[in-house]
Design a protein around this motif. Structure first.
Motif, PDB file in Angstrom:
ATOM      1  N   UNK A 174       5.317  -0.108   2.156  1.00  0.00           N
ATOM      2  CA  UNK A 174       6.087  -0.919   1.219  1.00  0.00           C
ATOM      3  C   UNK A 174       6.920  -1.954   1.956  1.00  0.00           C
ATOM      4  N   UNK A 175       7.135  -3.055   1.281  1.00  0.00           N
ATOM      5  CA  UNK A 175       8.051  -4.085   1.779  1.00  0.00           C
ATOM      6  C   UNK A 175       8.880  -4.544   0.600  1.00  0.00           C
ATOM      7  N   UNK A 176      10.097  -4.955   0.912  1.00  0.00           N
ATOM      8  CA  UNK A 176      10.934  -5.437  -0.181  1.00  0.00           C
ATOM      9  C   UNK A 176      11.622  -6.728   0.209  1.00  0.00           C
ATOM     10  N   UNK A 201       1.361  -2.109  -6.046  1.00  0.00           N
ATOM     11  CA  UNK A 201       2.319  -1.882  -7.123  1.00  0.00           C
ATOM     12  C   UNK A 201       3.523  -2.764  -6.837  1.00  0.00           C
ATOM     13  N   UNK A 202       3.887  -3.588  -7.797  1.00  0.00           N
ATOM     14  CA  UNK A 202       5.014  -4.491  -7.591  1.00  0.00           C
ATOM     15  C   UNK A 202       6.140  -4.090  -8.521  1.00  0.00           C
ATOM     16  N   UNK A 203       7.263  -3.750  -7.918  1.00  0.00           N
ATOM     17  CA  UNK A 203       8.415  -3.317  -8.700  1.00  0.00           C
ATOM     18  C   UNK A 203       9.522  -4.348  -8.651  1.00  0.00           C
ATOM     19  N   UNK A 204      10.250  -4.432  -9.743  1.00  0.00           N
ATOM     20  CA  UNK A 204      11.385  -5.353  -9.820  1.00  0.00           C
ATOM     21  C   UNK A 204      12.589  -4.525 -10.222  1.00  0.00           C
ATOM     22  N   UNK A 205      13.605  -4.489  -9.355  1.00  0.00           N
ATOM     23  CA  UNK A 205      14.730  -3.592  -9.598  1.00  0.00           C
ATOM     24  C   UNK A 205      16.036  -4.370  -9.636  1.00  0.00           C
ATOM     25  N   UNK A 206      16.628  -4.475 -10.829  1.00  0.00           N
ATOM     26  CA  UNK A 206      17.866  -5.254 -10.968  1.00  0.00           C
ATOM     27  C   UNK A 206      19.035  -4.528 -10.320  1.00  0.00           C
ATOM     28  N   UNK A 219       9.913  -5.125  -4.778  1.00  0.00           N
ATOM     29  CA  UNK A 219       9.286  -4.164  -3.878  1.00  0.00           C
ATOM     30  C   UNK A 219       7.783  -4.183  -4.099  1.00  0.00           C
ATOM     31  N   UNK A 221       4.256  -2.300  -2.991  1.00  0.00           N
ATOM     32  CA  UNK A 221       3.739  -1.088  -2.349  1.00  0.00           C
ATOM     33  C   UNK A 221       2.217  -1.107  -2.385  1.00  0.00           C
TER      34      UNK A 221
END
Lengths: 246, 246
Positions: A174-176, A201-206, A219, A221
Motif C-alpha cells: 500500500x501507498x498513501x 483498492x483505492x480508499x479515500x479517508x477524510x 490510500x 492497495x
C-alpha cells in the motif's frame, strides 16, 4: 500469485461492550496481519456469553482461513472462552497435564494452586498450546482458531509465537498520499481512477488536518507493485491537476 | 422494572481492518449507550463490501433493539453504506430534495456541487435524516438502524441528535473496586459470590498496575441498586478477608 489468506478476529468481553475497558487489541492485530500478508476481513466483539461466543466463532471459522480470539482465558468465573471454543468444536476440555506441571512449579505456597488457577490449565482436547517461558497461562490453537489472552502485552507475545506457524499470504502493498483537498472535490475523478485500475483498492479517508480543515488521505492497495504504482501515479496526477485548476 | 433495550454496532471501513486507521468510535458509543441505559451486545467491523455490510446489518437488526453504523457515508466510490442499507431493507434510494437544497446553498461555485458531493444526498426511501446546522452530509435512521458518519466528531454530534429519540432502558448501574490482588487468588470465592447474587453481573478484569504487578479490577453491575450494593459488599468483604489471611 500466492494464496489470499484471510482472517477474522473475535474479541470476547463484557468490559469492552460496557465501555469500561477500551480495546487495544484490534488495531494491533490489524497492523500485524497486514504486515504478514493476511487480510483481516471481519471483527466481532461479543459478551462473556457462551451462546454468543459459540455462534460468532462458528460463523468466523467457517468463513476465514484463521480466526484470532482475545480475552476470557483467565481464572475467574467470567472467563469462559476455552469452554466455549471446546463447545464450538464439539470436543472435550480438561486440565492439560503439562500445563498443570508448570503451574505446580510456579505456585508452591499452600493453597496457591487453587481451583481458580487450575481453571487456566483447562485446554480443549487436541489443541496446541501457545506458550513461552514468560507466559504462564497458555493460549492455544485448535483447527484454524487461535485463542489468545486479552491483556495486550500477553496477547502480543502470543501473536509473536503463533505468527511463524501461519500460512503466509502474498503481502498486500500500500501507498498513501495526503490529498490537501476535500473528499468531495475528488470523488468523481477518483471513481474513474478506481474503475481504470481493477486489481487495486483505492480508499479515500477524510480527516481534520492540523488547521482544522477537512482533508483527505488517499490510500492505494494492491498485491502487484506495478499496478499499485500505476494507480498511485494516476492519483498523484489527479491531485496536481486539481491544484492547477484552483 | 423497565424494558431491556439492546444494541449492536456495525463499523464499516477497509481502513479499520487494514490497521491504517484506529477505530475511535466503538469505545465512545459503548460509553454513550451504557450512560443512557442501552445494553451494547455486539460489535462487528466489516469492509467496504456491499454483501458483507448487508449480511452483518441484517443479522444485527433482527437481533437487537437498535443498530448503530459508522462510516461509509462520504462522497467517494468506497462510500457504499447508504446503498447497502437500502439493499438490506429492500427499499429504493434517491437524492433527497431537502438535502440537495442545503448542498446547493453550501456549494455555489461552478462545478463544486459535483456528482461526488451529490452522492451524499442519496438517502434510502423512508429514512429520517439526522442533521443539524453544523452537519452538512446527514446521517439517517431507517427502522431500528441509525446510520452515522465515521469521522468521530461528526459521529458524536449525530449521537447527540439521535439519543433523545431512542427508547430509554432502565440504566445498568455499576460499581468497581481495585482488588490489589491477583485474579487467581480470588477466582474461587468470587465465583461463589457471583452464584449467590443472581441479578448481578460480576466481572474480574486483570491489569498491570503502576508497579508492573498483576492486579485486578472487580466490577459489579446490576439494574437493582440494592442487589448491586449487596454484591459489592460481599466482594469488599472477600478482599478484606484475603488481606487478613496474607
Amino acid at each position: 500469485m500466492g494464496d489470499i489468506i484471510t482472517a477474522g478476529v473475535l474479541v470476547i468481553g463484557d468490559e469492552i461492550l460496557s465501555g469500561r475497558t477500551k480495546d487495544k487489541n484490534i488495531g494491533f492485530i490489524a497492523d500485524y496481519l497486514t504486515n504478514i500478508g493476511i487480510d483481516l476481513k471481519e471483527v466481532r466483539i461479543v459478551a462473556d456469553d457462551e451462546a454468543d461466543i459459540v455462534a460468532a466463532l462458528n460463523a468466523l471459522r467457517a468463513r476465514y482461513t484463521y480466526v484470532f480470539t482475545t480475552g476470557g482465558i483467565g481464572p475467574t468465573h467470567d472467563d469462559i472462552t476455552a469452554d466455549s471454543v471446546a463447545k464450538a468444536f464439539g470436543v472435550g476440555i480438561d486440565h492439560r497435564p503439562e500445563v498443570v506441571e508448570r503451574f505446580k512449579e510456579r505456585y508452591k505456597k499452600p493453597g496457591e494452586l487453587n481451583e481458580a488457577r487450575l481453571r487456566m490449565t483447562r485446554i480443549p482436547d487436541g489443541a496446541e498450546l501457545i506458550q513461552s517461558a514468560t507466559i504462564l497461562a497458555p493460549g492455544f490453537r485448535i483447527g484454524n482458531v487461535i485463542v489468545m489472552a486479552g491483556v495486550p502485552s500477553i496477547m502480543q507475545a502470543m501473536m509473536d509465537i503463533v505468527a511463524p506457524t501461519l500460512r503466509a499470504g502474498e503481502r498486500m502493498l500500500s501507498e498513501s498520499v495526503r490529498g490537501d483537498c476535500r473528499e468531495g472535490d475528488i470523488g468523481t475523478p477518483l471513481r474513474a481512477i478506481a474503475e481504470a485500475h481493477p486489481d487495486t483498492t483505492i480508499g479515500s479517508h477524510p480527516f481534520l488536518d492540523e488547521n482544522g480543515k477537512s482533508n483527505t488521505r488517499l490510500v492505494v492497495r494492491s498485491r502487484d507493485q506495478a499496478k499499485l504504482t500505476a494507480a498511485m501515479d494516476a492519483v498523484r496526477a489527479m491531485l496536481v491537476g486539481l491544484k492547477a485548476a484552483q
